[in-house]
Design an enzyme around this catalytic site. Structure first.
Site, PDB file in Angstrom:
ATOM      1  N   PHE A 148       0.682  -1.328  -0.478  1.00 12.51           N
ATOM      2  CA  PHE A 148      -0.051   0.079   0.251  1.00 12.51           C
ATOM      3  C   PHE A 148       1.054   1.217  -0.208  1.00 12.51           C
ATOM      4  O   PHE A 148       0.221   2.306  -0.779  1.00 12.51           O
ATOM      5  CB  PHE A 148      -0.972   0.374   1.083  1.00 12.51           C
ATOM      6  CG  PHE A 148       0.013   0.250   1.969  1.00 12.51           C
ATOM      7  CD1 PHE A 148      -0.099   1.786   2.938  1.00 12.51           C
ATOM      8  CD2 PHE A 148      -0.025  -0.651   3.732  1.00 12.51           C
ATOM      9  CE1 PHE A 148       0.799   1.951   4.033  1.00 12.51           C
ATOM     10  CE2 PHE A 148       0.916  -0.052   4.116  1.00 12.51           C
ATOM     11  CZ  PHE A 148       0.923   1.458   5.201  1.00 12.51           C
ATOM     12  N   LYS A 172      -1.279  -7.366  -9.230  1.00  7.97           N
ATOM     13  CA  LYS A 172      -2.717  -7.379  -8.073  1.00  7.97           C
ATOM     14  C   LYS A 172      -1.768  -6.512  -6.851  1.00  7.97           C
ATOM     15  O   LYS A 172      -0.829  -6.588  -6.370  1.00  7.97           O
ATOM     16  CB  LYS A 172      -1.998  -9.104  -7.603  1.00  7.97           C
ATOM     17  CG  LYS A 172      -3.474  -8.918  -6.978  1.00  7.97           C
ATOM     18  CD  LYS A 172      -3.696  -8.953  -5.602  1.00  7.97           C
ATOM     19  CE  LYS A 172      -2.608  -8.456  -4.113  1.00  7.97           C
ATOM     20  NZ  LYS A 172      -3.046  -7.720  -3.697  1.00  7.97           N
ATOM     21  N   GLU A 175      -5.036  -3.721  -1.543  1.00  5.41           N
ATOM     22  CA  GLU A 175      -6.335  -3.630  -1.756  1.00  5.41           C
ATOM     23  C   GLU A 175      -6.550  -2.693  -0.659  1.00  5.41           C
ATOM     24  O   GLU A 175      -7.774  -2.351  -0.784  1.00  5.41           O
ATOM     25  CB  GLU A 175      -6.848  -4.700  -0.909  1.00  5.41           C
ATOM     26  CG  GLU A 175      -6.423  -5.460   0.717  1.00  5.41           C
ATOM     27  CD  GLU A 175      -5.370  -6.152   0.211  1.00  5.41           C
ATOM     28  OE1 GLU A 175      -4.750  -5.542  -0.179  1.00  5.41           O
ATOM     29  OE2 GLU A 175      -5.187  -6.745   1.708  1.00  5.41           O
ATOM     30  N   SER A 225       5.360  -7.008   2.897  1.00  6.79           N
ATOM     31  CA  SER A 225       6.136  -7.392   4.065  1.00  6.79           C
ATOM     32  C   SER A 225       7.259  -8.355   4.526  1.00  6.79           C
ATOM     33  O   SER A 225       6.365  -9.548   3.288  1.00  6.79           O
ATOM     34  CB  SER A 225       5.366  -7.333   5.627  1.00  6.79           C
ATOM     35  OG  SER A 225       4.181  -8.369   4.930  1.00  6.79           O
ATOM     36  N   CYS A 280       9.798   1.671   3.400  1.00 11.58           N
ATOM     37  CA  CYS A 280      10.236   0.490   3.767  1.00 11.58           C
ATOM     38  C   CYS A 280      11.769   1.257   3.957  1.00 11.58           C
ATOM     39  O   CYS A 280      12.747   0.291   4.459  1.00 11.58           O
ATOM     40  CB  CYS A 280      10.110  -0.820   2.358  1.00 11.58           C
ATOM     41  SG  CYS A 280      11.550  -0.050   0.930  1.00 11.58           S
ATOM     42  N   GLU A 382       9.555  -4.437  12.997  1.00 14.75           N
ATOM     43  CA  GLU A 382       9.134  -3.227  12.151  1.00 14.75           C
ATOM     44  C   GLU A 382       8.319  -2.083  12.670  1.00 14.75           C
ATOM     45  O   GLU A 382       6.909  -2.917  12.204  1.00 14.75           O
ATOM     46  CB  GLU A 382       9.208  -3.522  10.501  1.00 14.75           C
ATOM     47  CG  GLU A 382       8.734  -2.653   9.670  1.00 14.75           C
ATOM     48  CD  GLU A 382       8.445  -2.770   8.114  1.00 14.75           C
ATOM     49  OE1 GLU A 382       7.972  -3.749   8.069  1.00 14.75           O
ATOM     50  OE2 GLU A 382       9.075  -2.556   7.879  1.00 14.75           O
TER      51      GLU A 382
HETATM   52  P1  NAD Z   1       0.838  -6.910   3.023  1.00 13.17           P
HETATM   53  O1  NAD Z   1       3.048  -7.840   2.759  1.00 13.17           O
HETATM   54  O2  NAD Z   1       0.439  -6.485   3.598  1.00 13.17           O
HETATM   55  O3  NAD Z   1       0.944  -6.629   1.299  1.00 13.17           O
HETATM   56  C1  NAD Z   1       1.574  -6.350   0.391  1.00 13.17           C
HETATM   57  C2  NAD Z   1       1.074  -7.445  -1.028  1.00 13.17           C
HETATM   58  O4  NAD Z   1       0.498  -8.768  -0.247  1.00 13.17           O
HETATM   59  C3  NAD Z   1      -0.489  -6.739  -0.985  1.00 13.17           C
HETATM   60  O5  NAD Z   1      -1.096  -6.523  -2.332  1.00 13.17           O
HETATM   61  C4  NAD Z   1      -1.458  -8.110  -0.727  1.00 13.17           C
HETATM   62  O6  NAD Z   1      -3.299  -7.752  -0.869  1.00 13.17           O
HETATM   63  C5  NAD Z   1      -0.676  -9.000  -0.491  1.00 13.17           C
HETATM   64  N1  NAD Z   1      -0.874  -9.962   0.239  1.00 13.17           N
HETATM   65  C6  NAD Z   1      -1.051  -9.697   2.610  1.00 13.17           C
HETATM   66  N2  NAD Z   1      -1.231 -10.696   2.853  1.00 13.17           N
HETATM   67  C7  NAD Z   1      -0.883 -11.768   1.356  1.00 13.17           C
HETATM   68  C8  NAD Z   1      -1.138 -13.278   2.405  1.00 13.17           C
HETATM   69  N3  NAD Z   1      -1.400 -13.688   3.301  1.00 13.17           N
HETATM   70  N4  NAD Z   1      -0.714 -13.965   1.340  1.00 13.17           N
HETATM   71  C9  NAD Z   1      -0.893 -13.720   0.397  1.00 13.17           C
HETATM   72  N5  NAD Z   1      -1.179 -12.190  -0.256  1.00 13.17           N
HETATM   73  C10 NAD Z   1      -1.140 -11.108   0.965  1.00 13.17           C
HETATM   74  O7  NAD Z   1       2.381  -4.934   3.205  1.00 13.17           O
HETATM   75  P2  NAD Z   1       1.956  -3.778   3.374  1.00 13.17           P
HETATM   76  O8  NAD Z   1       1.589  -3.702   4.433  1.00 13.17           O
HETATM   77  O9  NAD Z   1       0.554  -3.669   2.054  1.00 13.17           O
HETATM   78  O10 NAD Z   1       2.756  -2.759   3.253  1.00 13.17           O
HETATM   79  C11 NAD Z   1       3.691  -2.305   4.095  1.00 13.17           C
HETATM   80  C12 NAD Z   1       5.368  -3.389   4.329  1.00 13.17           C
HETATM   81  O11 NAD Z   1       5.556  -3.458   2.859  1.00 13.17           O
HETATM   82  C13 NAD Z   1       6.692  -2.775   5.493  1.00 13.17           C
HETATM   83  O12 NAD Z   1       6.382  -3.881   5.537  1.00 13.17           O
HETATM   84  C14 NAD Z   1       6.861  -2.482   3.858  1.00 13.17           C
HETATM   85  O13 NAD Z   1       8.608  -2.402   5.111  1.00 13.17           O
HETATM   86  C15 NAD Z   1       6.965  -3.198   2.754  1.00 13.17           C
HETATM   87  N6  NAD Z   1       7.953  -2.718   2.053  1.00 13.17           N
HETATM   88  C16 NAD Z   1       8.731  -3.162   1.746  1.00 13.17           C
HETATM   89  C17 NAD Z   1       9.453  -2.809   0.279  1.00 13.17           C
HETATM   90  C18 NAD Z   1      10.792  -3.182  -0.117  1.00 13.17           C
HETATM   91  O14 NAD Z   1      11.005  -2.837  -1.333  1.00 13.17           O
HETATM   92  N7  NAD Z   1      11.815  -3.872   0.286  1.00 13.17           N
HETATM   93  C19 NAD Z   1       8.661  -1.278  -0.541  1.00 13.17           C
HETATM   94  C20 NAD Z   1       7.638  -0.922   0.022  1.00 13.17           C
HETATM   95  C21 NAD Z   1       7.142  -1.895   1.803  1.00 13.17           C
END
Ligand code: NAD
Length: 498
Positions: A148, A172, A175, A225, A280, A382
């Protein structure tokens, strides 16, 4: 109320009645509904990609790049609309949204170089009458799953490069804020991308699992994450796919006694509290070398955190917006409570902040902890919120060891005027992206982005040259043409240059 659905083969399609609400984090109001895609949505996107792939992969790279030129122009022409959409569903300020969009556009500009970076390598006379070359072929159908916190930039890290390399792409998005991502994808259609090359399927875990299980999907790029990154990496590779999965972070900044302190404080303010700490690459730990450095830093930081202008993106002069959701607000608040309970010294407490006229928004003020130790959850995990922890160490070496022991290794930086200290830091620190007096060392589009340790699962970083490697397969071709007058006898020894 509008319902955001899916973009497949240039059309908005709908498959289910299952919707979720999307919120404006500054007001808590519902902005739109989003339809949750399902197995059938994924299959339709795959069929569209399969139909488009044969012609697209044979389209000359220059023609593919021309679509990206037009896409860049459309992004620039629509930047204010896109930034407002990002701010409305994410909460970040408009200048911050414009900044992420600009970084995304820079990835489109890099993709425009496809005729150059796909031209391959050639060697003549690698053997008697033999010439050889390496060709970069597309992988096929690639999926991207994005978080997000950068609804414009992170998808733009992925699909412009994947597509210009001759692949078809299924995205994808998160959401939590799907609107700007979808709007941008429609601009790519408008730029002339053939139908089916790019699809957007909205949804959650079901869509991700359907993509993982689909044998037609050959590679997956994930950003989000760490637990989800690890899941997608293990499941994706077990299903025979190439996977790069970028995860979470805990980014440390070392502040040396000789640092130019006013500059370091400004840098830390932006890096810790910009985008409400939901980056991040956000700095969440300031590692001060020596008590005197810590005391001087805190004396300068504290008033600035109190003065942070927190509010909605619609308000004039706002520097920091709200958190993404009510659940996340509760999670960040809980971390601050835990920090207090574990004995850290909470010098600035943002928990009770209220923004007038936005009482239902998910606002929290900047928080500053001193005397944080490595056993505390506020240090280990984090938080992804505007919480800066000060850890005190006695030497640079102790600071580097601390960073290296942490499970994450995304970004880090050092504030110093000492070249020798900076060199030691760059050499020894275990993180994928390092800044010297640069608080957010996010590589430009021509260098690749990625962390170490549990911040990245996979071998190749995102975008830039590693992105090209990820979205292509190498083929090495050795070629010899028979000469009219000669006939060689069979050779049974392995051919070599002896
Ligand atoms: P998230 O992991 O909750 O969601 C990321 C994506 O995965 C979304 O599209 C979500 O719908 C999907 N998703 C969530 N749970 C899932 C599951 N159980 N199975 C399959 N798909 C699933 O992350 P977020 O809250 O949207 O974003 C924040 C996180 O992203 C933080 O941890 C941040 O550090 C990380 N991030 C990392 C980078 C990087 O380059 N390393 C960059 C931006 C964000």
């Amino acid at each position: 109320m509008e319902t955001v659905t899916h973009l497949i083969a240039g059309e908005m399609v709908s498959h289910s009645n299952e919707t979720i609400e999307v919120f404006n984090p500054a007001t808590g109001a519902v902005t739109c509904l989003m339809e949750m895609g399902n197995q059938e949505t994924v299959q339709q996107a795959i069929r569209a990609a399969e139909a488009a792939l044969p012609a697209w992969k044979k389209t000359p790279p220059l023609k593919r790049a021309r679509v990206m030129y037009r896409f860049k122009e459309l992004l620039e022409a629509n930047k204010d609309t896109i930034a407002k959409m990002i701010s409305e569903e994410h909460g970040k300020t408009v200048p911050d949204a414009l900044g992420e969009l600009q970084r995304g556009i820079e990835n489109v500009e890099y993709a425009c170089g496809a005729p150059e970076f796909l031209k391959g390598e050639y060697s003549s006379t690698t053997g008697p009458g033999i010439n050889a070359w390496s060709d970069s072929k597309p992988v096929g159908i690639v999926a991207g799953i994005t978080p997000f916190n950068f609804p414009a930039m992170v998808p733009l890290w992925m699909y412009p490069l994947a597509i210009v390399c001759g692949n078809c792409f299924i995205l994808k998005p998160s959401e939590k804020n799907p609107s700007s991502t979808l709007y941008i994808a429609k601009l790519l259609d408008e730029a002339g991308l053939p139908k089916g090359v790019m699809s957007v399927v909205n949804g959650g875990k079901d869509v991700v699992d359907a993509l993982i299980q689909a044998p037609q999907v050959k590679a997956m790029s994930f950003v989000g994450s760490t637990p989800v990154a690890e899941y997608i990496y293990s499941q994706g590779t077990a299903n025979g796919k190439r996977v790069q999965a970028l995860g979470g972070a805990k980014n440390h900044a070392i502040v040396m006694p000789d640092a130019e302190l006013d500059g370091a404080v400004s840098a830390l303010m932006g890096a810790a509290f910009g985008s409400c700490g939901e980056r991040c690459m956000a700095i969440s730990v300031a590692v001060c070398v020596g008590d005197e450095t810590a005391d001087r830093l805190i004396a300068k930081l504290t008033p600035q955190i109190h003065e942070l202008r927190v509010g909605a993106y619609t308000q004039e002069g706002v520097e920091m917006g709200p958190l993404i959701s009510k659940e996340h607000f509760e999670k960040v608040t809980q971390y601050v409570n835990e920090g207090v309970a574990s004995g850290a010294n909470l010098l600035v407490d943002g928990r009770s902040l209220k923004v007038e006229g936005h009482e239902n928004g998910y606002f929290i003020g900047g928080c500053l902890f001193d005397n944080v130790t490595t056993d505390m959850s506020i240090y280990k995990e984090e938080i992804f919120g505007p919480v800066l922890c000060v850890v005190r160490v006695n030497s640079l070496e102790e600071g580097i060891a601390l960073i290296n022991e942490h499970e994450y290794g995304n970004g880090t930086c050092i504030f110093t005027r000492d070249g020798e200290a900076a060199e030691l830091f760059c050499d020894e620190v275990e993180a994928g992206m390092v800044g010297v007096n640069v608080p957010l060392p996010v590589p430009v589009a021509s260098h690749s982005f990625g962390g170490w340790k549990r911040s990245l699962f996979g071998d190749l970083h995102a975008y830039g040259p590693d992105g090209v490697r990820f979205y292509t397969r190498k083929k090495a071709i050795s070629q010899r043409w028979p000469k009219r007058a000669s006939h060689e006898a069979a050779q049974f020894a392995f051919p070599s240059q002896q």
